[in-house]
Design an enzyme around this catalytic site. Structure first.
Site, PDB file in Angstrom:
ATOM      1  CG  HIS A  98      -0.416   0.138   2.524  1.00  9.86           C
ATOM      2  ND1 HIS A  98      -0.089   1.370   3.065  1.00  9.86           N
ATOM      3  CD2 HIS A  98      -0.110  -0.778   3.471  1.00  9.86           C
ATOM      4  CE1 HIS A  98       0.377   1.185   4.292  1.00  9.86           C
ATOM      5  NE2 HIS A  98       0.394  -0.106   4.561  1.00  9.86           N
ATOM      6  CG  ASP A 105       2.555   0.730   7.997  1.00 10.14           C
ATOM      7  OD1 ASP A 105       2.300   0.136   6.940  1.00 10.14           O
ATOM      8  OD2 ASP A 105       1.709   0.927   8.876  1.00 10.14           O
ATOM      9  CD  GLU A 153      -3.128  -1.195   5.482  1.00 10.16           C
ATOM     10  OE1 GLU A 153      -3.283  -2.159   6.241  1.00 10.16           O
ATOM     11  OE2 GLU A 153      -2.647  -0.116   5.880  1.00 10.16           O
ATOM     12  CD  GLU A 154      -1.658   2.727   7.414  1.00  9.83           C
ATOM     13  OE1 GLU A 154      -2.421   2.375   8.339  1.00  9.83           O
ATOM     14  OE2 GLU A 154      -0.470   2.385   7.335  1.00  9.83           O
ATOM     15  CD  GLU A 162       1.106  -3.532   6.120  1.00 10.38           C
ATOM     16  OE1 GLU A 162       1.834  -2.871   6.884  1.00 10.38           O
ATOM     17  OE2 GLU A 162       0.142  -3.044   5.509  1.00 10.38           O
ATOM     18  CG  HIS A 189       0.566   3.613  12.257  1.00  8.48           C
ATOM     19  ND1 HIS A 189      -0.752   3.223  12.350  1.00  8.48           N
ATOM     20  CD2 HIS A 189       1.024   3.116  11.094  1.00  8.48           C
ATOM     21  CE1 HIS A 189      -1.077   2.493  11.283  1.00  8.48           C
ATOM     22  NE2 HIS A 189      -0.002   2.425  10.510  1.00  8.48           N
TER      23      HIS A 189
HETATM   24 ZN    ZN Z   1       0.862  -0.892   6.469  1.00  9.22          ZN
END
Ligand code: ZN
Length: 324
Positions: free
Chosen positions: A29, A58, A92-93, A117, A299
């Site tokens: 993603h 990520d 995706e997020e 991922e 994140h």
């Molecule tokens: Zn991810």
């Protein structure tokens, strides 16, 4: 390569490499959790062997690993064993609402699915189990009134929301791996008014489908505590739990023979974070997740990748795809 045009989010990208009737699917993603402009505040940099930047772990690193693995095969005149289809989605997020169907359709056509991922922890363990993720919105309506002159005429949506939050959090059962988290709360407009409105965003994590259904029902059946207030809950389970399956365990064992010569000790982990691997796993295809970068802090502000691990992860994916 083809673009799958979108209106609400960025376009998704689908590309094929190699030939053959059998398909293997790579999931990547391109979106991150960071607001536009974060790159100006925290530009890409490498310091003491660690690469920093918003979304680097990520999963910008995962996309780079996938592309370099395919390039490596080409440079060595090696064809992938099966036709490789790669999906790079843009949502995706935020729950993959516009790409889910595409992912499920392509997963159904695939013999294996590899998700880029990040690996788990400092070892970059593969993720063979993931918690299911639910997303809910709670809207509370009360009645506005002057907080000083006639508070008795008001019904505080903020007070009602406080009751709702406590109940929602009490649904958490760490022993079962179930968590309910009210992550965002907003309500009221000014200090001296009894608040007429409040809303909250709620995150649910569960390890088993049965538990998902049980807690989902509990959340959706929230009722007001204060007379005259109303509570409306929308949402539901977004990603089904990915339980460690026999076919995934077999796939993990079969890729260990490629990891060993590279000096990679492939361990496995069960994690709470969601990914598109869960949609693929739910259609019954063997899925390995966590083949992307090794680092820490997805994140989070301190997010980084270990630069020296990147070529090793590229070599691992290239070997898996080439079958040698
Ligand atoms: Zn991810």
């Amino acid at each position: 390569m083809r673009l799958v045009p979108q209106e609400e989010v960025g376009d998704h990208l689908v590309a094929d490499v190699g030939e053959g009737d059998q398909q293997v699917l790579l999931l990547c993603h391109m979106d991150t959790v960071w607001p536009t402009g974060t790159i100006q505040q925290r530009p890409f940099r490498v310091e003491a062997g660690l690469g920093y930047g918003p979304g680097i772990l990520d999963m910008k690193a995962g996309i780079a690993i996938a592309l370099h693995a395919l390039e490596t095969l080409k440079a060595h005149n090696l064809a992938p064993q099966q036709r490789v289809r790669i999906i790079v989605n843009s949502d995706e997020e935020v729950g993959s609402t516009t790409s889910r169907q595409l992912i499920e359709e392509e997963a159904r056509k695939s013999a294996q699915v590899y998700c880029l991922e990040p690996g788990a922890g400092k070892e970059g363990a593969l993720k063979t189990g993931r918690k299911g993720v639910g997303m809910f919105q709670v809207r509370v309506t009360g009645r506005a009134a002057h907080a000083g002159n006639e508070p008795e005429k008001g019904i505080s949506a903020v007070e009602e929301m406080a009751h709702q939050i406590l109940r929602l959090h009490s649904l958490t059962d760490l022993g079962r791996g179930t968590t309910v988290n009210v992550g965002v709360v907003q309500g009221g407009t000014v200090r001296n008014q009894v608040a007429a409105f409040a809303e909250a965003m709620v995150d649910l994590r569960v390890t088993k489908m049965q538990e998902a259904e049980r807690v989902e029902k509990e959340i959706l059946s929230s009722t007001p505590v204060l007379a005259g207030a109303s509570v409306e809950v929308t949402g539901g389970l977004n990603r089904p739990p990915m339980e460690r399956s026999e076919s995934t365990a077999l796939l993990l064992n079969s890729v260990r023979r490629f990891a060993d010569p590279l000096g990679i000790n492939l361990s496995e982990a069960q994690v709470g974070g969601g990914s598109d691997a869960q949609f693929a796993a739910a259609v019954g295809v063997p899925v390995l997740d966590g083949l992307g970068g090794v680092g820490e802090g997805p994140h989070a502000d301190h997010e980084y990748v270990v630069v020296a691990e990147l070529p090793r992860r590229v070599a691992l994916l290239a070997s898996i795809l080439a079958g040698k």
